[in-house]
Write an enzyme that holds these catalytic residues in place. Structure first.
Site, mmCIF file in Angstrom:
data_model
loop_
_atom_site.group_PDB
_atom_site.id
_atom_site.type_symbol
_atom_site.label_atom_id
_atom_site.label_comp_id
_atom_site.label_asym_id
_atom_site.label_seq_id
_atom_site.Cartn_x
_atom_site.Cartn_y
_atom_site.Cartn_z
ATOM 1 N N ARG A 104 1.925 4.276 -0.034
ATOM 2 C CA ARG A 104 0.693 3.971 0.426
ATOM 3 C C ARG A 104 -0.636 4.409 -0.294
ATOM 4 O O ARG A 104 -1.628 3.698 -0.177
ATOM 5 C CB ARG A 104 0.793 4.652 1.931
ATOM 6 C CG ARG A 104 -0.204 4.286 2.816
ATOM 7 C CD ARG A 104 -0.146 4.895 4.433
ATOM 8 N NE ARG A 104 -1.169 4.591 5.024
ATOM 9 C CZ ARG A 104 -1.622 5.391 5.877
ATOM 10 N NH1 ARG A 104 -1.192 6.980 5.893
ATOM 11 N NH2 ARG A 104 -2.593 5.254 6.737
ATOM 12 N N HIS A 108 -3.917 2.177 -0.622
ATOM 13 C CA HIS A 108 -5.237 2.418 -0.260
ATOM 14 C C HIS A 108 -6.329 2.349 -1.240
ATOM 15 O O HIS A 108 -7.555 1.977 -1.186
ATOM 16 C CB HIS A 108 -5.288 3.723 0.407
ATOM 17 C CG HIS A 108 -4.950 3.507 1.988
ATOM 18 N ND1 HIS A 108 -5.741 3.770 2.915
ATOM 19 C CD2 HIS A 108 -3.914 3.275 2.671
ATOM 20 C CE1 HIS A 108 -5.174 3.637 4.123
ATOM 21 N NE2 HIS A 108 -4.133 3.254 3.876
ATOM 22 N N ASN A 131 -12.155 7.742 8.131
ATOM 23 C CA ASN A 131 -11.101 7.917 9.147
ATOM 24 C C ASN A 131 -9.623 7.035 8.648
ATOM 25 O O ASN A 131 -8.768 7.448 9.125
ATOM 26 C CB ASN A 131 -11.537 7.220 10.489
ATOM 27 C CG ASN A 131 -12.806 8.129 11.172
ATOM 28 O OD1 ASN A 131 -12.528 9.137 11.018
ATOM 29 N ND2 ASN A 131 -13.632 7.396 11.730
ATOM 30 N N HIS A 230 6.978 -1.258 4.986
ATOM 31 C CA HIS A 230 6.998 -0.397 6.422
ATOM 32 C C HIS A 230 8.549 -0.296 6.516
ATOM 33 O O HIS A 230 8.806 0.102 7.604
ATOM 34 C CB HIS A 230 6.369 -1.260 7.474
ATOM 35 C CG HIS A 230 4.898 -0.880 7.358
ATOM 36 N ND1 HIS A 230 4.023 -1.824 8.150
ATOM 37 C CD2 HIS A 230 4.055 -0.478 6.306
ATOM 38 C CE1 HIS A 230 2.770 -1.636 7.749
ATOM 39 N NE2 HIS A 230 2.629 -0.946 6.780
#
Length: 362
Positions: A104, A108, A131, A230
């Site tokens: 991940r 990002h 956030n 996922h």
């Protein structure tokens, strides 16, 4: 498409050989699916017309343009991949939950400013403090690897390249595919929290997701395949609670959720700070169960389940659910494309950081 990025991936597709007797029906169905995909993609994206109706092979991926090369470190730091793999293996064996977290991290990083390790910079107002980044993990693994590499090849291997190899090795250690990684990325000098907020949060529409991926040089096939990550990992309950109690302001749960799965999630997600498996069936196995879950209305995030309701993505999700080897092979191809998103500024003005957390002090 934004010209801020250098899209250096060049994809050559070839036939992926499988046992004819065992897979005839599955492959036939998959090829039909790909034909549907090719037709639907040509309707709304001109650049999709170049996709061939064959299963891609990683061995056929050629050099990735002038900026990246598969032989970049052969003379500069010949054991770099060995160092990275041994370190990732050491960390993942101690904590298997790090594998999806490391995968991940690269996503990002690459979808914000290109693959320039800007997600690793640790200062007030950096991407890491956004956030959208608060649930990211694995930074200490990258720091450990970088420190080890600096002992052998000082000021040679970029943090961006380390992130890319780490994502691959973490996937392999989780039971996923191996793919060859091209190198030569530079570490960026800029990292802004506000820019990290563009990362999808799990509640977007399929159209928004397609447009977001297109803006990064990725297509609908990449969207559905990379969503298959996922199959492992966890999500915060905060990202799913709206589906459990107040879907679109109705004060009721999302009607598309399987009732038993809804009850399971309500038990697991009493607090927003808790986490839940993205794949409720085989959460620790890199497989195609993620796509089968969608068929049963057991996609955790809204963006997961919507892939099986939209006519542009459902045929792909259905096709990938048939056979694990097909999904894994395409996953490697899509990951190479993701890792080949480069930013002009980072490549031209970037550096090789000595410490991944900070820009170099000259």
């Amino acid at each position: 498409m934004s010209n801020k990025y250098i899209y250096t991936h060049k994809l050559t597709l070839s036939t992926f050989n499988l046992n004819h007797n065992s897979y005839t029906m599955k492959i036939s169905s998959f090829i039909v699916t790909i034909i549907i995909i090719s037709f639907s993609m040509s309707v709304f994206a001109d650049d999709y017309s170049s996709i061939a109706l064959k299963i891609p092979s990683l061995e056929d991926l050629s050099a990735i343009g002038d900026d990246l090369s598969y032989s970049f470190y052969h003379e500069r730091c010949h054991d770099v991949e060995g160092i990275i793999y041994r370190k990732v293996k050491e960390w993942v064996y101690k904590d298997p939950t790090l594998a999806p977290s490391l995968l991940r991290l690269q996503y990002h990083d690459c979808v914000v400013r290109g693959c320039d390790a800007s997600i690793l910079l640790d200062h007030e107002g950096s991407e890491k403090t956004a956030n959208a980044s608060k649930s990211l993990r694995g930074f200490e693994v990258i720091d450990d690897i970088k420190a080890e590499i600096e002992k052998h090849c000082p000021r040679t291997v970029s943090c961006a390249d380390i992130l890319t190899a780490v994502a691959r090795d973490a996937t392999v250690l989780a039971g996923g595919p191996y793919w060859t990684v091209p190198y030569g990325r530079k570490d960026g000098l800029v990292s802004l929290a506000k820019e990290a907020e563009i990362v999808p949060k799990g509640s977007e529409s399929v159209t928004n997701l397609i447009e977001f991926f297109q803006s990064k040089g990725l297509n609908v096939l990449d969207l559905v395949v990379l969503s298959g990550a996922h199959t492992i990992g966890r999500a915060t309950c905060e990202s799913v609670q709206h589906r459990l109690y107040d879907y679109k302001g109705t004060n009721k749960p999302d009607p598309s959720l399987d009732p038993k799965y809804l009850n399971y999630l309500r038990r697991k997600c009493r607090w927003a700070s808790e986490t839940v498996h993205l794949d409720g069936e085989t959460p620790d196995t890199f497989d195609t169960q993620y796509y089968n879950n969608l068929k049963k209305n057991m996609g955790l995030l809204s963006t997961d389940q919507l892939l099986y309701t939209d006519s542009r993505t459902k045929p792909i999700a259905t096709g990938l659910s048939f056979e694990s080897s097909l999904f894994k092979n395409q996953f490697g191809v899509s990951m190479v494309k993701l890792a080949s998103i480069l930013d002009y500024t980072s490549q031209d003005d970037g550096e090789i950081r000595v410490d991944c957390k900070y820009v170099n002090q000259y």
